[in-house]
Design an enzyme around this catalytic site. Structure first.
Site, mmCIF file in Angstrom:
data_model
loop_
_atom_site.group_PDB
_atom_site.id
_atom_site.type_symbol
_atom_site.label_atom_id
_atom_site.label_comp_id
_atom_site.label_asym_id
_atom_site.label_seq_id
_atom_site.Cartn_x
_atom_site.Cartn_y
_atom_site.Cartn_z
ATOM 1 N N ARG A 101 -49.680 2.899 85.769
ATOM 2 C CA ARG A 101 -50.354 4.057 86.355
ATOM 3 C C ARG A 101 -49.886 4.356 87.784
ATOM 4 O O ARG A 101 -50.637 4.946 88.565
ATOM 5 C CB ARG A 101 -51.881 3.868 86.281
ATOM 6 C CG ARG A 101 -52.341 3.766 84.845
ATOM 7 C CD ARG A 101 -53.784 3.434 84.646
ATOM 8 N NE ARG A 101 -54.003 3.156 83.228
ATOM 9 C CZ ARG A 101 -54.198 4.078 82.282
ATOM 10 N NH1 ARG A 101 -54.233 5.344 82.610
ATOM 11 N NH2 ARG A 101 -54.359 3.739 81.025
ATOM 12 N N LYS A 154 -44.549 8.416 88.497
ATOM 13 C CA LYS A 154 -43.857 8.000 89.725
ATOM 14 C C LYS A 154 -42.568 8.799 89.913
ATOM 15 O O LYS A 154 -42.046 9.384 88.973
ATOM 16 C CB LYS A 154 -43.544 6.505 89.654
ATOM 17 C CG LYS A 154 -44.698 5.647 90.171
ATOM 18 C CD LYS A 154 -44.796 5.703 91.689
ATOM 19 C CE LYS A 154 -46.029 4.965 92.169
ATOM 20 N NZ LYS A 154 -46.543 5.437 93.453
ATOM 21 N N TYR A 175 -51.469 12.859 90.646
ATOM 22 C CA TYR A 175 -50.555 11.921 90.009
ATOM 23 C C TYR A 175 -49.961 12.507 88.735
ATOM 24 O O TYR A 175 -50.681 12.925 87.848
ATOM 25 C CB TYR A 175 -51.264 10.599 89.675
ATOM 26 C CG TYR A 175 -50.306 9.584 89.114
ATOM 27 C CD1 TYR A 175 -49.329 9.015 89.922
ATOM 28 C CD2 TYR A 175 -50.327 9.235 87.771
ATOM 29 C CE1 TYR A 175 -48.418 8.116 89.415
ATOM 30 C CE2 TYR A 175 -49.422 8.333 87.249
ATOM 31 C CZ TYR A 175 -48.468 7.773 88.073
ATOM 32 O OH TYR A 175 -47.555 6.886 87.565
ATOM 33 N N ASP A 234 -38.028 13.135 84.236
ATOM 34 C CA ASP A 234 -38.724 12.657 83.035
ATOM 35 C C ASP A 234 -39.248 13.906 82.344
ATOM 36 O O ASP A 234 -40.175 14.549 82.842
ATOM 37 C CB ASP A 234 -39.860 11.710 83.444
ATOM 38 C CG ASP A 234 -40.682 11.237 82.239
ATOM 39 O OD1 ASP A 234 -40.485 11.771 81.137
ATOM 40 O OD2 ASP A 234 -41.527 10.344 82.433
ATOM 41 N N ASP A 275 -36.571 8.198 82.209
ATOM 42 C CA ASP A 275 -35.921 9.214 83.048
ATOM 43 C C ASP A 275 -34.534 9.562 82.535
ATOM 44 O O ASP A 275 -33.695 8.684 82.334
ATOM 45 C CB ASP A 275 -35.835 8.714 84.493
ATOM 46 C CG ASP A 275 -37.206 8.665 85.108
ATOM 47 O OD1 ASP A 275 -37.692 9.713 85.526
ATOM 48 O OD2 ASP A 275 -37.824 7.574 85.102
HETATM 49 C C1 F6R Z 1 -45.912 4.817 85.195
HETATM 50 C C2 F6R Z 1 -46.641 5.673 84.314
HETATM 51 C C3 F6R Z 1 -47.539 5.042 83.343
HETATM 52 C C4 F6R Z 1 -48.790 5.857 83.074
HETATM 53 C C5 F6R Z 1 -49.697 5.131 82.079
HETATM 54 C C6 F6R Z 1 -50.937 5.937 81.719
HETATM 55 O O1 F6R Z 1 -45.175 5.569 86.082
HETATM 56 O O2 F6R Z 1 -46.495 6.872 84.370
HETATM 57 O O3 F6R Z 1 -47.871 3.754 83.754
HETATM 58 O O4 F6R Z 1 -49.479 6.115 84.267
HETATM 59 O O5 F6R Z 1 -48.990 4.829 80.909
HETATM 60 O O6 F6R Z 1 -50.545 7.173 81.224
HETATM 61 P P1 F6R Z 1 -51.592 8.250 80.650
HETATM 62 O O7 F6R Z 1 -52.615 8.450 81.730
HETATM 63 O O8 F6R Z 1 -50.751 9.464 80.414
HETATM 64 O O9 F6R Z 1 -52.162 7.669 79.401
HETATM 65 MG MG MG Z 2 -39.924 7.148 84.777
HETATM 66 MG MG MG Z 3 -42.643 9.374 80.870
#
Ligand code: F6R
Ligand code: MG
Ligand code: MG
Length: 366
Positions: free
Chosen positions: A266, A232, A229, A12, A54
């Site tokens: 998230r 994923k 984090y 990604d 991705d």
């Molecule tokens: C899933 C993913 C999203 C983010 C979410 C919050 O793998 O990456 O669910 O975690 O959109 O993203 P931020 O913290 O960048 O606003």
């Molecule tokens: Mg992805």
């Molecule tokens: Mg992304």
């Protein structure tokens, strides 16, 4: 012995809108970069696609796995795409490129890597699976069912070439150790581990009768590399089918169940996996449900030929419908487990920062 290698390397490097899908300009850049490598005879063939946010590079060549030239090609391609993502202010531009100085192997640098090398059979059908908004252990359940569950794969019982079973190599991605289980004899032992998919991931599978490689997956865990984090570790896998391996229909069958995986919002929730055609591989609801696509190729001396979008089929409509029903149900749990992941698996998300604030307010219970 002429070996064909299939390298599926993904990352990604930025998406729109939010974490939804890969921008067409990135796809175009990746195609241009891999075409150049094909013109220079580094690659035999390639196919660029995406699953959600991705970018997926499917490359064939004759250089075997972990080849520095092929890994550098993937690395450079992702870096060039990340630059475009930055210029377009795409979301999470460059996200998975955790290390930016290439030193011979792209493994451990952020992107997911899944590679297989074999001598092509008279006819060589393979299926490349790619998922978004989940983790490598998501392949555990379907891989077990494809290669060890006779209630799913009929050939395990009725085809002499499959009857001796398969051996599973499992990686403990926390302790960085590996172990092999020979099935069916060690089926219960295997399940004791792979039922914990965030830690134990099936890395590869070989056929017991001749040790021939049958399947490989990516097991890279971004959070374990970055220590926090960063999204994923949306996984990929390659499965060989037919003539001594499970048939294409047996390989796809486990995905008719929208099994529960970690992923979606998230990276902190359980949500059911939805098998989709490529046109629907862009998770919107609650950054989910996690999607899986399956592209089938009939290899011809390394040439990929035409692809088949295996889940673009009405026979998976019921799985998709069921997936939405399960999503409705589990969403109603809001911030409660088992929708939200257990505390132990939230270690690398943003939750510990919230909890830290309250550390000092806890008093001993007398
Ligand atoms: C899933 C993913 C999203 C983010 C979410 C919050 O793998 O990456 O669910 O975690 O959109 O993203 P931020 O913290 O960048 O606003
Ligand atoms: Mg992805
Ligand atoms: Mg992304």
């Amino acid at each position: 012995m002429v070996q064909t290698t299939v390298s599926l390397i993904k990352a990604d490097v930025g998406s729109y809108v939010g974490h939804n899908r890969v921008h067409p300009d990135l796809i175009a850049k990746a195609n241009e970069s891999l075409q150049k490598a094909k013109d220079e005879n580094l690659l035999i063939d390639f196919y660029v696609t995406n699953c959600g946010d991705d970018l997926e590079l499917i490359m064939t060549h004759s250089k075997s796995i972990e080849n520095p030239e092929i890994h550098k090609l993937a690395f450079d391609t992702f870096m060039e795409c990340a630059d475009i993502a930055k210029s377009l202010k795409l979301y999470g531009a460059g996200q998975d490129m955790l290390k930016t100085a290439f030193s011979g192997n792209i493994k451990g640098m952020g992107p997911g890597v899944c590679e297989i090398a074999f001598e092509e059979r008279k006819s060589e059908p393979i299926i490349c699976f790619m998922a978004d908004k989940t983790e490598p252990g998501a392949w555990n359940l379907p891989l077990f069912r494809i290669f060890a569950d006779p209630f799913s794969t009929a050939g395990l019982i009725i085809d002499t070439k499959l009857h001796e079973g398969f051996t599973f190599e499992v990686h403990d991605v926390i302790e960085n150790k590996k172990i092999r289980f020979k099935c069916p004899a060690e089926m219960y032992d295997l399940l004791a581990f792979i039922g914990t998919p965030h830690r134990y991931c099936i890395k590869s599978i070989t056929r017991n009768s001749d040790d021939e490689i049958a399947a490989v997956s990516s097991t890279d865990r971004l959070s374990l590399i970055a220590g926090k984090y960063v999204g994923k570790d949306d996984p990929a896998m390659i499965v060989r089918a037919q003539s001594g391996f499970p048939a294409v229909g047996e390989v796809l069958e486990p995905f008719a169940l929208p099994f529960m995986v970690a992923g979606a919002m998230r990276g902190s929730h359980h949500f059911p996996m939805m098998p989709v055609g490529h046109k629907d591989a862009h998770p919107t609801r609650f950054d989910g449900p996690p999607r899986v696509i399956a592209l089938g190729f009939q290899l011809n001396n390394g040439k990929l030929g035409k692809s088949v979008d295996c889940f673009d089929d009405p026979s998976f409509d019921r799985a998709r419908q069921k997936c939405n029903e399960i999503a409705d149900y589990i969403r109603k749990h809001g911030p409660f487990e088992p929708h939200r992941l257990p505390e132990s698996e939230m270690e690398y998300t943003t939750l510990p920062q919230i909890m830290k604030k309250f550390e000092k307010r806890f008093e001993d219970i007398k």
